[in-house]
Write a protein that holds these residues in place. Structure first.
Motif, mmCIF file in Angstrom:
data_model
loop_
_atom_site.group_PDB
_atom_site.id
_atom_site.type_symbol
_atom_site.label_atom_id
_atom_site.label_comp_id
_atom_site.label_asym_id
_atom_site.label_seq_id
_atom_site.Cartn_x
_atom_site.Cartn_y
_atom_site.Cartn_z
ATOM 1 N N GLY A 67 0.818 -1.212 0.000
ATOM 2 C CA GLY A 67 0.000 0.000 0.000
ATOM 3 C C GLY A 67 0.849 1.258 0.000
ATOM 4 N N PHE A 68 1.942 1.242 0.771
ATOM 5 C CA PHE A 68 2.808 2.415 0.846
ATOM 6 C C PHE A 68 3.475 2.680 -0.507
ATOM 7 C CE2 PHE A 68 6.745 4.674 1.789
ATOM 8 C CZ PHE A 68 6.286 5.690 2.618
ATOM 9 N N THR A 69 4.008 1.625 -1.131
ATOM 10 C CA THR A 69 4.668 1.816 -2.429
ATOM 11 C C THR A 69 3.654 2.172 -3.517
ATOM 12 O OG1 THR A 69 4.574 -0.585 -2.808
ATOM 13 C CG2 THR A 69 6.609 0.316 -1.873
ATOM 14 N N MET A 70 2.439 1.638 -3.398
ATOM 15 C CA MET A 70 1.394 2.022 -4.343
ATOM 16 C C MET A 70 1.089 3.506 -4.194
ATOM 17 S SD MET A 70 -2.397 0.321 -4.951
ATOM 18 C CE MET A 70 -2.973 0.665 -3.284
ATOM 19 N N GLY A 71 1.077 3.990 -2.950
ATOM 20 C CA GLY A 71 0.874 5.414 -2.714
ATOM 21 C C GLY A 71 2.006 6.242 -3.282
ATOM 22 N N MET A 72 3.241 5.748 -3.166
ATOM 23 C CA MET A 72 4.386 6.469 -3.717
ATOM 24 C C MET A 72 4.321 6.519 -5.243
ATOM 25 S SD MET A 72 5.823 7.549 -1.101
ATOM 26 C CE MET A 72 7.158 8.358 -1.951
ATOM 27 N N PHE A 73 3.868 5.407 -5.854
ATOM 28 C CA PHE A 73 3.710 5.439 -7.310
ATOM 29 C C PHE A 73 2.625 6.436 -7.715
ATOM 30 C CE2 PHE A 73 1.088 3.741 -10.875
ATOM 31 C CZ PHE A 73 1.916 4.182 -11.894
ATOM 32 N N TYR A 74 1.506 6.421 -6.988
ATOM 33 C CA TYR A 74 0.438 7.369 -7.308
ATOM 34 C C TYR A 74 0.949 8.801 -7.194
ATOM 35 C CZ TYR A 74 -3.417 10.517 -6.321
ATOM 36 O OH TYR A 74 -4.258 11.601 -6.318
ATOM 37 N N ALA A 76 5.116 -7.127 -5.667
ATOM 38 C CA ALA A 76 4.196 -6.070 -6.107
ATOM 39 C C ALA A 76 4.720 -4.706 -5.684
ATOM 40 C CB ALA A 76 2.798 -6.301 -5.529
ATOM 41 N N ALA A 77 5.290 -4.626 -4.483
ATOM 42 C CA ALA A 77 5.859 -3.359 -4.015
ATOM 43 C C ALA A 77 7.040 -2.945 -4.884
ATOM 44 C CB ALA A 77 6.288 -3.488 -2.553
ATOM 45 N N SER A 78 7.872 -3.917 -5.278
ATOM 46 C CA SER A 78 8.999 -3.602 -6.156
ATOM 47 C C SER A 78 8.518 -3.106 -7.515
ATOM 48 C CB SER A 78 9.884 -4.843 -6.336
ATOM 49 O OG SER A 78 10.491 -5.217 -5.109
ATOM 50 N N LEU A 79 7.418 -3.686 -8.013
ATOM 51 C CA LEU A 79 6.862 -3.226 -9.287
ATOM 52 C C LEU A 79 6.376 -1.787 -9.177
ATOM 53 C CD1 LEU A 79 4.879 -6.378 -10.488
ATOM 54 C CD2 LEU A 79 6.892 -5.365 -11.565
ATOM 55 N N ILE A 125 15.603 -3.560 -8.748
ATOM 56 C CA ILE A 125 15.230 -2.147 -8.735
ATOM 57 C C ILE A 125 16.305 -1.290 -8.080
ATOM 58 C CG2 ILE A 125 13.473 -0.471 -8.039
ATOM 59 C CD1 ILE A 125 12.527 -2.588 -10.047
ATOM 60 N N VAL A 126 16.760 -1.693 -6.886
ATOM 61 C CA VAL A 126 17.624 -0.815 -6.094
ATOM 62 C C VAL A 126 19.111 -1.041 -6.359
ATOM 63 C CG1 VAL A 126 15.888 -0.745 -4.268
ATOM 64 C CG2 VAL A 126 17.759 -2.381 -4.096
#
Length: 749
Positions: free
Chosen positions: A72-79, A271-274, A464-465
């Motif tokens: 959820g946090f990474t999805m928020g960062m992508f948004y 999913a977070a990495s994506l 990714i990193v």
């Protein structure tokens, strides 16, 4: 008229106009959402199980609240990255925003349609999948959704607080405009090409009549023509700079996290990495547009050409090493060198050493009756990620139980590709430890759990990193220093999952195989440079480099189509090769794992064994044909067991009225249908072997995974859902497999 007015109000509303702007000007950014929707609904990557990255995300060994909070946090960062970038790109088309209090916040509220549809779809599909597919209890489903929502809310809260404290509006800009004008004159690069004059505002402005406020109430857009265009431009510039600062900070943090990926807590869900990858792509596109504006396309082309030139010059390339090998020495690789390795002298020397191993194997059965001839078993395993690893483990456990331990005792050789060899290596090592006196029950289900744990999270996050951005972390293996890549992190993850029982080098297994206590194992990855396969074994096996009859005639027409790893890298300390690295080299599916480069000249790149021999049959037949005389004299025959994750005979696909895509890709798919092509060749290999050993002396039995409860087979992935695992384990009860098990137990006595 009322209906017409209703649609007119919607059409000229700010939220709808933003969507139209995305489709018209920001299509590449919109594609990122299309990809995510494709993954989520299973339209993209279904065979690889990509939708399960989102719907059954595993973190630290379980699907739970913590993992979904991270997602959820990474999805928020992508948004936020997407929202920020589109604000940078689109704000000049909506000059009225500069006149509003907190313009970025207003834009974010109105830019809700696409993200909102995705979030609602995600929550709905998550609940549906966990409830109906995984049979999760209601409390768990609620916690997963709460974790997702909490993580998303945290990202939004932190970012909006930052922008609230830093972003300006027209009122604050008017007070400070005189001072900032002097600063801009002193530092002209801050103006770049994004300065918007009055003409630009008027030319690019999009008609908007209403927008949503913080309270979600509708408000009419006010006229801003009386504002100074330079001041409006400055509002957007100041907002954009704040956004780019936070984007730069995020990318810097990601680079620093490359040092932490070996720690299990930092192996976040795939999913977070994506979402992080999407954020990086979005941020880079936003930065390029901000600084270069209409020159961004030319700049991207120049950057790509420059990177290509630098990589060809060797400045940006780094070696993905085979951990354990000595890279301070370069071994020559040429056809002349291959002929030296595959000489008749080496052939007989290596074959003689292997005959000694076979004699020790036979002595295990003849201590009481020297005339007894045991059945020789060769085990072949197909590739297929964790699916094949679990299937192999389950089958070997069942075979061990049905044959009362004789399956490993009678086995001489294990060979195959990818995930099948992970399970084979794991069970072989457990068998070795049992022989050494350790209390191990080979049928224990804990080993199924271990081999089927997630292997994707660390790999994806490291990509990714570390690999994608700046591979700078070094690791030490056998007192040698190497650059860390995602392959190394996968090896660490694999060893952790299997309690480090395979954390050895090739040297460790040399003595164990030489005594005949455990079966030999040939790993046969493919050399990309010339399509030969590399035979990785702790022994010298030059007899595998040519077809088995190459040295028996007066004229040799055969081509060298394989390479003995130990002889090729004899100056590079080959026996120090990390065993998990050898398994990974044998499993290097394109893009998933990095291609290993060997310390040779020219540098050899290694990839998956499945390209040449996905089922291990070709390697097994070559070995058996080489030692056919000894086999005829010392055994009661050969039993080849093919443990595979796909049907031997596939359904025939109809081609009726093909569309444009089918007409274009059908010929290509036939060429790339490697499994069927290899099966046809392998049938010929086995028939050839039968003709030399006698048809009654060679038996080939298949144990095949077929789905039992699923509509489709378990995904070809490094992550499996609980239901997929159950489906794989239940496949052993399929009548054809039960019949094969009975035949095997009668054959091995």
């Amino acid at each position: 008229m009322k209906m017409l007015a209703f649609f007119r109000n919607i059409w000229f509303s700010f939220p709808w106009q933003i969507v139209l702007i995305h489709l018209r000007y920001n299509l590449l950014l919109a594609v990122l959402w299309i990809i995510l929707f494709g993954f989520l609904f299973g339209y993209l990557g279904s065979s690889l199980g990509c939708r399960f990255f989102f719907l059954d995300a595993e973190y630290l060994g379980e699907v739970g609240f913590a993992g979904y909070t991270i997602i959820g946090f990474t999805m928020g960062m992508f948004y936020l990255s997407w929202n920020t970038t589109t604000y940078i790109l689109n704000s000049k088309r909506f000059p009225f925003l500069a006149s509003l209090n907190r313009p970025y916040f207003k834009y974010s509220i109105n830019n809700f349609l696409i993200p909102l549809i995705f979030i609602f779809s995600y929550v709905f599909l998550l609940i549906q999948f966990q409830w109906f597919n995984e049979f999760a209890p209601p409390a768990k489903v609620v916690f997963l959704v709460l974790g997702l929502v909490l993580g998303f809310s945290m990202a939004l809260g932190m970012s909006f607080l930052y922008f609230k404290l830093t972003n300006s509006d027209i009122d604050s800009i008017q007070n400070a405009f005189a001072w900032t004008s002097r600063v801009q004159k002193k530092f002209p690069f801050l103006n770049a090409k994004a300065d918007i004059d009055h003409f630009e505002f008027k030319r690019k402005a999009v008609r908007v009549e209403t927008y949503l406020t913080e309270t979600l109430s509708t408000r009419i857009v006010r006229d801003v023509s009386h504002y100074n265009a330079q001041q409006l431009s400055h509002v957007f510039r100041q907002n954009h700079l704040n956004m780019l600062l936070i984007q730069a900070l995020i990318i810097s943090i990601l680079i620093m996290m490359g040092y932490l990926v070996q720690i299990s807590y930092f192996r976040i869900p795939t999913a977070a990495s994506l979402f992080i990858l999407m954020s990086v792509i979005t941020n880079l596109m936003g930065a390029l547009t901000f600084w270069l504006n209409e020159w961004r396309t030319i700049a991207i082309i120049v950057i790509l050409i420059s990177f290509d030139a630098l990589m060809k010059g060797g400045y940006l390339n780094f070696t993905n090493p085979a951990y354990g090998l000595d890279y301070s020495v370069v071994s020559p690789y040429s056809y002349k060198r291959l002929e030296e390795i595959a000489s008749i002298r080496n052939y007989y020397q290596d074959a003689s050493a292997t005959l000694s191993i076979l004699n020790r194997w036979r002595s295990k059965f003849t201590s009481k009756d020297p005339s007894y001839k045991p059945k020789m078993v060769v085990l072949c395993f197909s590739g297929g990620g964790v699916r094949s690893a679990l299937w192999t483990t389950a089958v070997l456990q069942e075979l061990d139980a049905k044959t009362k331990g004789r399956i490993f005792k009678n086995a001489v050789l294990m060979t195959g590709a990818s995930g099948g060899m992970w399970g084979a290596a794991y069970m072989r090592e457990l068998y070795r430890k049992k022989l050494s006196g350790e209390k191990i029950q080979l049928q224990d289900s804990i080993y199924q759990d271990n081999i089927s744990k997630d292997l994707l999270n660390g790999l994806a996050f490291t990509y990714i990193v570390n690999d994608l951005l700046m591979p700078w972390v070094q690791v030490s293996v056998t007192n040698r220093r190497y650059i860390q890549d995602r392959g190394f992190v996968w090896e660490q993850n694999f060893n952790e999952n299997t309690n480090a029982v395979l954390d050895h080098d090739l040297k460790f297994y040399k003595e164990q195989e030489e005594t005949g206590r455990i079966p030999m194992m040939f790993l046969t990855p493919t050399i990309i440079n010339d399509s030969r396969f590399l035979v990785v074994s702790p022994h010298r096996v030059s007899y595998m480099m040519k077809p088995p009859f190459a040295f028996e005639g007066d004229v040799d027409f055969s081509e060298i189509d394989a390479v003995d790893f130990c002889r090729l890298t004899e100056k590079n300390d080959p026996l120090s090769l990390r065993f998990s690295t050898a398994l990974r080299m044998n499993s290097t599916f394109p893009l998933i794992f990095p291609n290993v480069q060997l310390p040779t000249s020219p540098k050899l790149e290694i990839m998956d064994a499945g390209l040449r021999d996905n089922f291990g049959i070709e390697s097994a037949v070559r070995f058996l044909a080489t030692f056919r005389s000894w086999i005829r004299e010392n055994t009661s025959g050969v039993l080849i067991l093919s443990i595979r994750g796909s049907k031997k005979i596939d359904d025939i696909n109809p081609v009726n009225n093909p569309g444009l895509g089918s007409a274009f890709f059908s010929p290509l798919s036939a060429i790339l249908d490697i499994d069927n092509v290899q099966d046809y060749h392998h049938d010929g290999f086995v028939s050839f072997l039968q003709s030399k050993l006698g048809y009654s002396n060679v038996d080939l039995i298949h144990l095949v995974y077929k789905q039992t409860t699923l509509e489709q087979k378990a995904s070809l992935s490094l992550h499996l859902t609980k239901r997929e695992k159950n489906d794989i384990l239940s496949a052993i009860n399929i009548p054809s497999n039960q019949k094969a098990l009975k035949k095997i137990s009668k054959s091995i006595y």
